[in-house]
Enzyme design. Structure first.
Site, short mmCIF file in Angstrom:
data_model
loop_
_atom_site.label_atom_id
_atom_site.label_comp_id
_atom_site.label_asym_id
_atom_site.label_seq_id
_atom_site.Cartn_x
_atom_site.Cartn_y
_atom_site.Cartn_z
N ARG A 80 38.03 45.41 39.52
CA ARG A 80 38.12 46.37 40.00
C ARG A 80 37.03 47.34 40.02
O ARG A 80 36.01 47.14 39.08
CB ARG A 80 39.37 47.16 39.21
N GLU B 136 37.49 60.25 40.09
CA GLU B 136 37.48 58.87 39.98
C GLU B 136 38.67 58.34 40.96
O GLU B 136 39.79 58.82 40.43
CB GLU B 136 37.64 58.33 38.60
N ARG C 294 53.63 58.33 20.37
CA ARG C 294 53.14 58.53 18.83
C ARG C 294 54.24 59.77 18.68
O ARG C 294 54.44 60.53 19.14
CB ARG C 294 51.82 59.47 18.90
N ARG D 277 41.64 60.49 37.83
CA ARG D 277 41.29 61.40 36.82
C ARG D 277 40.15 62.08 37.06
O ARG D 277 39.41 61.86 38.09
CB ARG D 277 41.24 60.82 35.39
N ARG E 108 52.08 46.89 25.74
CA ARG E 108 52.60 47.90 25.16
C ARG E 108 52.01 49.42 25.84
O ARG E 108 51.08 49.39 26.38
CB ARG E 108 52.41 47.95 23.65
N TYR F 143 36.30 42.59 29.70
CA TYR F 143 36.01 43.95 29.41
C TYR F 143 35.52 44.24 27.73
O TYR F 143 36.17 43.73 26.98
CB TYR F 143 37.20 44.90 29.92
N ASP G 245 34.08 47.25 25.20
CA ASP G 245 33.59 48.62 24.90
C ASP G 245 32.19 48.56 24.23
O ASP G 245 31.76 47.60 23.84
CB ASP G 245 34.65 49.24 23.96
P1 FDA Z 1 25.90 46.48 31.64
O1 FDA Z 1 26.69 46.28 33.07
O2 FDA Z 1 26.00 47.90 31.20
O3 FDA Z 1 24.49 45.78 31.84
C1 FDA Z 1 24.31 44.67 32.71
C2 FDA Z 1 22.99 44.88 33.61
O4 FDA Z 1 22.59 43.79 34.13
C3 FDA Z 1 22.98 46.03 34.62
O5 FDA Z 1 22.26 47.15 34.17
C4 FDA Z 1 22.58 45.33 35.88
O6 FDA Z 1 22.04 46.20 36.68
C5 FDA Z 1 21.88 44.25 35.29
N1 FDA Z 1 21.81 43.10 36.28
C6 FDA Z 1 22.94 42.47 36.80
N2 FDA Z 1 22.47 41.35 37.59
C7 FDA Z 1 21.16 41.37 37.42
C8 FDA Z 1 20.33 40.65 38.45
N3 FDA Z 1 20.72 39.79 39.11
N4 FDA Z 1 19.00 41.19 38.08
C9 FDA Z 1 18.54 41.85 37.28
N5 FDA Z 1 19.45 42.85 36.74
C10 FDA Z 1 20.83 42.42 36.69
N6 FDA Z 1 32.68 51.82 26.56
C11 FDA Z 1 32.91 52.44 25.41
O7 FDA Z 1 32.74 52.08 24.33
N7 FDA Z 1 33.44 53.71 25.74
C12 FDA Z 1 33.66 54.16 26.85
O8 FDA Z 1 34.45 55.23 26.97
C13 FDA Z 1 33.59 53.27 28.12
N8 FDA Z 1 33.85 53.92 29.28
C14 FDA Z 1 33.50 52.98 30.46
C15 FDA Z 1 33.81 53.43 31.75
C16 FDA Z 1 33.70 52.66 32.71
C17 FDA Z 1 33.98 53.09 34.32
C18 FDA Z 1 33.21 51.48 32.45
C19 FDA Z 1 33.14 50.24 33.90
C20 FDA Z 1 32.92 50.88 31.36
C21 FDA Z 1 32.95 51.67 30.41
N9 FDA Z 1 32.55 51.34 28.85
C22 FDA Z 1 32.94 52.14 27.82
C23 FDA Z 1 32.30 49.92 28.64
C24 FDA Z 1 30.81 50.01 28.66
O9 FDA Z 1 30.23 50.18 29.90
C25 FDA Z 1 30.08 48.46 28.38
O10 FDA Z 1 30.48 48.14 26.85
C26 FDA Z 1 28.59 48.26 28.50
O11 FDA Z 1 28.07 48.94 29.52
C27 FDA Z 1 28.47 46.87 28.51
O12 FDA Z 1 27.09 46.55 28.50
P2 FDA Z 1 26.42 45.12 29.18
O13 FDA Z 1 25.15 45.00 28.75
O14 FDA Z 1 27.33 43.84 28.95
O15 FDA Z 1 26.59 45.37 30.75
#
Ligand code: FDA
Length: 391
Positions: free
Chosen positions: A263, A319, A183, A294, A179, A367, A369
């Site tokens: 991506r 970006e 608004r 953006r 969708r 994905y 948040d």
């Molecule tokens: P996250 O990726 O944060 O943490 C995983 C960690 O594991 C990393 O620090 C990584 O280095 C580590 N790791 C991986 N492999 C490893 C290894 N082999 N050894 C040691 N460490 C390792 N959410 C929201 O609520 N509002 C928003 O506006 C946004 N905006 C946004 C923008 C963009 C560009 C992205 C990509 C994402 C968002 N998000 C968001 C989502 C948000 O980033 C997300 O919900 C959290 O970061 C997820 O947390 P995690 O702990 O799952 O992963």
């Protein structure tokens, strides 16, 4: 490895999933927890730092806005930080004019130089969307036209989406969009959640408070797959130590079934000798002639910090979206049918790992948040991690 004393729990990844599980394990089980992260900071993708020149809080991995309607999560996060009263609003530049997003009555009336009432605008969009009524669009282009009509789709969605995917929307599957919100009033508040805001003294302070306990230790710059350090996969499995793994699930299994597709986003920093460049924190560029999707002007997320910001300088991150290769930061799961099938195979292998809990966006190829990842971490602690600690 007999003389090495392992903690009760090792967490791979100091992102929000890992930090939440660590905090819960200490609070509920009194566990000793060791967190490792391959990066040089905690917070995962939500990490931020303060830019000395402008005083802006820069979200290192892209703009992060906190919002939730989940009371359990809201109560939980408020234990570690208070939030500003920031309300997220986004604007878009199209054909030399700036419009409010998401598409609302203000966008529609500005675009058509009109003063439609909500009912008139609704009728107009229905007529325009009628161009492809009764068809079953196979590509994103036709689907977009069918959802909101050609004029608005082509102005605000087509090129932006094309830039996001580096692919002409006519070549993208229709299934990418279900969708497109329109608004029929002037509400341009981006999120519809009960609570939103930004952490009052920054994301990183919030995260530091979550793990401020002597039973939690953190080691940065450490890769779980580096066999020369003691907290590696092979050694922890041999020692029978419970592990929470928040890295990429395909990497955990050495990509043996193939790579899951993501991506990524490249950021280009631009500095201006002026106090405010866009007048808002997020400006989308919906036309093809601007190569980025953006731009984020970080100072404008925190107007309440004006006294500690430089009134004459600002910093903007543009970006650029593209497909991720191995070694790039994986940001958004692509989730084609082939990816979903592959993930299901990895998920089955993960379920057979007796002492490893897979979590977070990389560990479950989803994905999330921030509020969603915290919610899944609270649940995973109760249902999966606590039983491992009780053994
Ligand atoms: P996250 O990726 O944060 O943490 C995983 C960690 O594991 C990393 O620090 C990584 O280095 C580590 N790791 C991986 N492999 C490893 C290894 N082999 N050894 C040691 N460490 C390792 N959410 C929201 O609520 N509002 C928003 O506006 C946004 N905006 C946004 C923008 C963009 C560009 C992205 C990509 C994402 C968002 N998000 C968001 C989502 C948000 O980033 C997300 O919900 C959290 O970061 C997820 O947390 P995690 O702990 O799952 O992963």
């Amino acid at each position: 490895m007999t003389d090495f004393e392992y903690p009760d729990l090792v967490i791979v990844g100091a992102g929000l999933f890992g930090l939440t599980v660590a905090q819960q394990a200490v609070e509920h089980a009194g566990a000793r927890v060791h967190i490792i992260d391959v990066r040089d900071h905690i917070g995962g993708n939500a990490y931020s730092y303060f830019d000395p020149e402008t005083g802006a809080e820069i979200h290192r991995y892209g703009a992060h806005l906190f919002h939730t309607s989940n009371k359990r999560v809201w109560d939980y996060v408020n234990r570690f930080t208070s939030f500003t009263n920031y309300v997220h609003r986004v604007y878009a530049t199209h054909d030399g004019e700036v419009y409010p997003l998401p598409i609302n009555l203000g966008t529609i009336n500005q675009f058509f130089h009109a003063h439609y009432t909500p009912a008139e605008a609704q009728q107009l969009i229905a007529e325009q969307a009628g161009e492809l009524a009764g068809t079953d669009p196979e590509n994103l282009n036709d689907k977009g036209i069918q959802l909101i009509g050609r004029p608005l789709y082509e102005a605000f969605i087509k090129n932006y989406t094309g830039k996001q995917w580096q692919t002409d929307p006519a070549e993208l599957p229709a299934s990418i969009i279900k969708r497109l919100p329109v608004r029929f009033n002037y509400d341009n508040r981006y999120f519809k959640d009960t609570w939103e805001g930004l952490p009052a003294d920054g994301y990183t302070k919030w995260f530091e408070r979550m793990i401020d306990d002597p039973r939690i230790t953190v080691e940065l710059g450490v890769d779980f797959f580096d066999e020369s350090q003691p907290y590696n996969k092979t050694a922890l499995q041999a020692a029978g130590v419970p592990v929470v793994y928040t890295g990429p699930i395909d990497r955990y299994f050495d990509y043996e079934l193939g790579d899951l597709k993501w991506r990524t986003v490249d950021f280009k920093e631009v500095r201006y000798d002026e106090g405010d460049h866009f007048g808002c924190p997020v400006m989308n560029f919906s036309d093809a002639d601007v190569p980025y999707t953006r731009a984020i002007e970080f100072k404008n997320f925190n107007p309440e910090r004006a006294a500690s910001q430089n009134p004459n300088k600002t910093v903007v991150w543009e970006e650029y979206s593209r497909f991720a290769e191995r070694g790039d930061e994986p940001y958004y799961p692509i989730n084609t049918d082939a990816d979903k099938t592959l993930y299901a195979q990895y998920e089955a292998k993960a379920a057979a790992e007796p002492k490893t809990v897979f979590g977070g966006r990389l560990g479950t190829y989803k994905y999330y948040d921030m509020h969603q990842v915290i919610d899944t971490a609270l649940t995973a602690y109760e249902s999966q991690v606590a039983p491992l600690l009780a053994k």
